[in-house]
Write a protein that holds these residues in place. Structure first.
Motif, PDB file in Angstrom:
ATOM      1  N   MET A   1     -17.785  46.956 -61.049  1.00 13.25           N
ATOM      2  CA  MET A   1     -19.142  46.444 -60.552  1.00 13.25           C
ATOM      3  C   MET A   1     -20.162  47.142 -61.548  1.00 13.25           C
ATOM      4  N   SER A   2     -21.146  46.282 -61.795  1.00 10.46           N
ATOM      5  CA  SER A   2     -22.308  46.588 -62.852  1.00 10.46           C
ATOM      6  C   SER A   2     -23.532  46.686 -62.070  1.00 10.46           C
ATOM      7  N   THR A   3     -24.703  47.145 -62.823  1.00 10.55           N
ATOM      8  CA  THR A   3     -25.828  47.164 -62.300  1.00 10.55           C
ATOM      9  C   THR A   3     -26.643  46.076 -62.868  1.00 10.55           C
ATOM     10  N   GLN A   4     -25.970  45.099 -63.538  1.00  4.71           N
ATOM     11  CA  GLN A   4     -26.728  44.035 -64.000  1.00  4.71           C
ATOM     12  C   GLN A   4     -27.518  43.110 -62.979  1.00  4.71           C
ATOM     13  N   VAL A   5     -27.080  43.117 -61.828  1.00  2.72           N
ATOM     14  CA  VAL A   5     -27.780  42.393 -60.704  1.00  2.72           C
ATOM     15  C   VAL A   5     -29.080  42.917 -60.322  1.00  2.72           C
ATOM     16  N   PHE A   6     -29.206  44.188 -60.438  1.00  3.50           N
ATOM     17  CA  PHE A   6     -30.531  45.003 -60.320  1.00  3.50           C
ATOM     18  C   PHE A   6     -31.559  44.453 -61.482  1.00  3.50           C
ATOM     19  N   GLU A   7     -30.830  44.718 -62.620  1.00  6.20           N
ATOM     20  CA  GLU A   7     -32.167  44.375 -63.780  1.00  6.20           C
ATOM     21  C   GLU A   7     -32.505  42.906 -63.619  1.00  6.20           C
ATOM     22  N   THR A   8     -31.539  42.099 -63.311  1.00  5.87           N
ATOM     23  CA  THR A   8     -31.898  40.596 -63.263  1.00  5.87           C
ATOM     24  C   THR A   8     -32.629  40.080 -61.890  1.00  5.87           C
ATOM     25  N   LEU A   9     -32.491  40.773 -60.902  1.00  6.15           N
ATOM     26  CA  LEU A   9     -32.877  40.041 -59.699  1.00  6.15           C
ATOM     27  C   LEU A   9     -34.029  41.212 -59.080  1.00  6.15           C
ATOM     28  N   GLU A  10     -33.845  42.204 -59.188  1.00  4.73           N
ATOM     29  CA  GLU A  10     -34.742  43.221 -58.450  1.00  4.73           C
ATOM     30  C   GLU A  10     -35.889  43.670 -58.979  1.00  4.73           C
ATOM     31  N   SER A  11     -37.231  43.711 -58.256  1.00  2.00           N
ATOM     32  CA  SER A  11     -38.301  43.854 -59.047  1.00  2.00           C
ATOM     33  C   SER A  11     -38.468  44.955 -59.920  1.00  2.00           C
ATOM     34  N   ASN A  12     -39.367  45.078 -60.963  1.00  2.00           N
ATOM     35  CA  ASN A  12     -39.738  46.112 -61.698  1.00  2.00           C
ATOM     36  C   ASN A  12     -40.286  47.211 -60.876  1.00  2.00           C
ATOM     37  N   VAL A  13     -40.611  47.283 -59.857  1.00  4.35           N
ATOM     38  CA  VAL A  13     -41.177  48.266 -59.116  1.00  4.35           C
ATOM     39  C   VAL A  13     -40.209  49.417 -58.748  1.00  4.35           C
ATOM     40  N   ARG A  14     -38.898  49.344 -58.863  1.00  2.00           N
ATOM     41  CA  ARG A  14     -37.932  50.083 -58.583  1.00  2.00           C
ATOM     42  C   ARG A  14     -38.350  51.634 -59.503  1.00  2.00           C
ATOM     43  N   SER A  15     -37.929  52.541 -59.073  1.00  2.00           N
ATOM     44  CA  SER A  15     -38.268  53.571 -59.820  1.00  2.00           C
ATOM     45  C   SER A  15     -37.074  54.747 -59.864  1.00  2.00           C
ATOM     46  N   TYR A  16     -36.557  55.448 -58.872  1.00  2.00           N
ATOM     47  CA  TYR A  16     -35.593  56.373 -58.825  1.00  2.00           C
ATOM     48  C   TYR A  16     -34.292  55.810 -59.796  1.00  2.00           C
ATOM     49  N   SER A  17     -33.960  54.663 -59.567  1.00  2.00           N
ATOM     50  CA  SER A  17     -32.692  54.042 -60.279  1.00  2.00           C
ATOM     51  C   SER A  17     -33.036  54.252 -61.692  1.00  2.00           C
TER      52      SER A  17
END
Length: 429
Positions: A1-17
């Protein structure tokens, strides 16, 4: 599994990640585990929401047993057995032995909602609108609590004016020799100060996100005396430094003061479940039904976890263990780590400590230490002005071996990043 789904679909507001870019899937005690099997020592602990460690076994069993019986999960503010047992246990184990008399108000499940409730109550009770807060404060990011939060990075995106708050320097954070209590007293007594008499003063006894700034007992007592003299409510934000992290359950106990309102959240549920509440002196309870509301103020699992956490704390003598570990960490940081360079400043209390690297020329020194520590499988964040303080926030239940491993990682990376030719042998209090 990769973190690409977060880079593509999750808001830019994420911080700790952004600071800890691993894909995590399991956790136990003081460790987080990535999907690839890597184990990380966790010194972030859900930003203080996991004082009893990840998946605390005693609390987990109480939660599982409750769910297995198809007990009520969502209760709004209905009378439930789970809520009754939590209130009774909290009162019997904490309030009565400490001589405290408070009523319970359950808020929406976040700390910032509880801050909003405290502000609303203080203003309605006193019929005043202004509130005194302190530079370096973090009280949340919803509109009212954001007005109390001093960080310009957060304030600039409010979208509206943030009013009815007067900021003062926290203890030892103003100009050299500045006495913030004397200044507050002058403002309240001078008819030409231009400051509206406040409804309340609100503070964290240890400013966590502000850089682990610790208020002394003497300063807290002086502040409380001013509030009493001028009929101003004293609100203690114990969201992160409370629930046992200071050593005592409440962070204000050491100063021997009794706030008018106490705000609790984060580790209150014991298991990372969302829960927030106010403790308020009975005479302040002027609410009319439903004046401060919220669907999830009756999350029953949080009541079960919170009751179990209090039992776990009692049965394991956790308070004594925390104070012993606090002394151990303080001694290590001051006598071993700070001895490497006189510009390293150590601050903290209980199991919240800050390593202040702001006196070094490199503005990114703390961030480099945190990044390199993450590569060495230690999760630790940076706080304070321009993120120049490395903040240690271990589980209250951390094992000695794990604690030593984490401290060793920090010492190695701080020492490796200190510029050559630095002076040594001076220890900071």
């Amino acid at each position: 599994m990769s973190t690409q789904v977060f880079e593509t679909l999750e808001s830019n507001v994420r911080s700790y990640s952004r600071s800890f870019p691993a894909l995590f899937n399991k956790a136990k005690g003081s460790h987080l585990y990535a999907a690839n099997g890597d184990a990380y020592i966790d010194f972030l602990m859900g930003a203080g929401a996991l004082n009893y460690g990840h998946n605390n076994e005693y609390i987990k069993q109480q939660l599982l047993a409750y769910m297995a019986e198809d007990n009520i999960m969502q209760g709004l503010d209905l009378f439930t057995v789970a809520k009754s047992e939590f209130i009774t246990t909290f009162n019997d184990l904490l309030l009565k032995p400490k001589g405290l008399q408070y009523k319970f108000q359950f808020c929406g499940p976040t700390g910032t909602n509880a801050i909003e409730a405290a502000l609303k109550l203080a203003r309605n009770y006193t019929k005043r609108s202004n509130v005194i807060a302190f530079m370096g404060a973090y009280h949340g990011l919803s509109q009212g609590s954001l007005a109390l939060t001093s960080n310009q990075y957060h304030r600039q995106v409010a979208g509206v004016g943030l009013h009815n708050v007067t900021f003062l320097p926290f203890e030892n954070n103003g100009p050299a020799g500045f006495d913030s209590l004397a200044y507050l007293e002058m403002m309240l007594e001078d008819t030409h100060s231009g400051i509206e008499k406040p409804a309340a003063v609100i503070l964290e006894t240890v400013q966590a996100e502000g850089g682990v700034n610790v208020a002394s007992s003497e300063w807290l007592r002086g502040l409380k005396q001013i509030c009493e003299k001028h009929d101003i409510l004293f609100i203690c934000d114990d969201i992160q430094i409370g629930c046992g992290r200071s050593g005592d359950f409440f962070s204000f106990e050491q100063a021997g003061i009794v706030p008018d309102i106490v705000v609790l959240s984060k580790s209150l549920s014991g298991y990372g479940l969302p829960m927030a509440m106010l403790l308020l002196k009975p005479e302040l309870d002027i609410w009319q039904p439903g004046e401060h509301n919220g669907t999830f103020r009756g999350y029953q699992l949080a009541f079960i976890g919170a009751k179990a956490a209090l039992e776990f704390r009692r049965d394991t003598d956790l308070e004594a263990a925390v104070k012993q570990k606090a002394s151990y960490i303080e001694r290590f940081l001051k006598e071993e780590l700070a001895a490497a360079d006189e510009r390293i400043v150590i601050r903290g209390r209980g199991l919240m400590w800050g390593i202040d690297l702001s006196s070094f020329e490199d503005p990114l020194l703390a961030k480099k230490v945190a990044q390199q520590s993450f590569q060495d499988k230690l999760i630790v964040e940076c706080v304070g002005r321009h993120d120049k303080v490395v903040k240690l926030l271990p589980a209250l239940t951390i094992e000695q071996e794990t604690l030593d491993q984490a401290l060793d990682i920090l010492q190695r990376h701080i020492t490796a990043n200190i510029p050559s030719g630095a002076s040594t042998k001076k220890v900071h209090a």
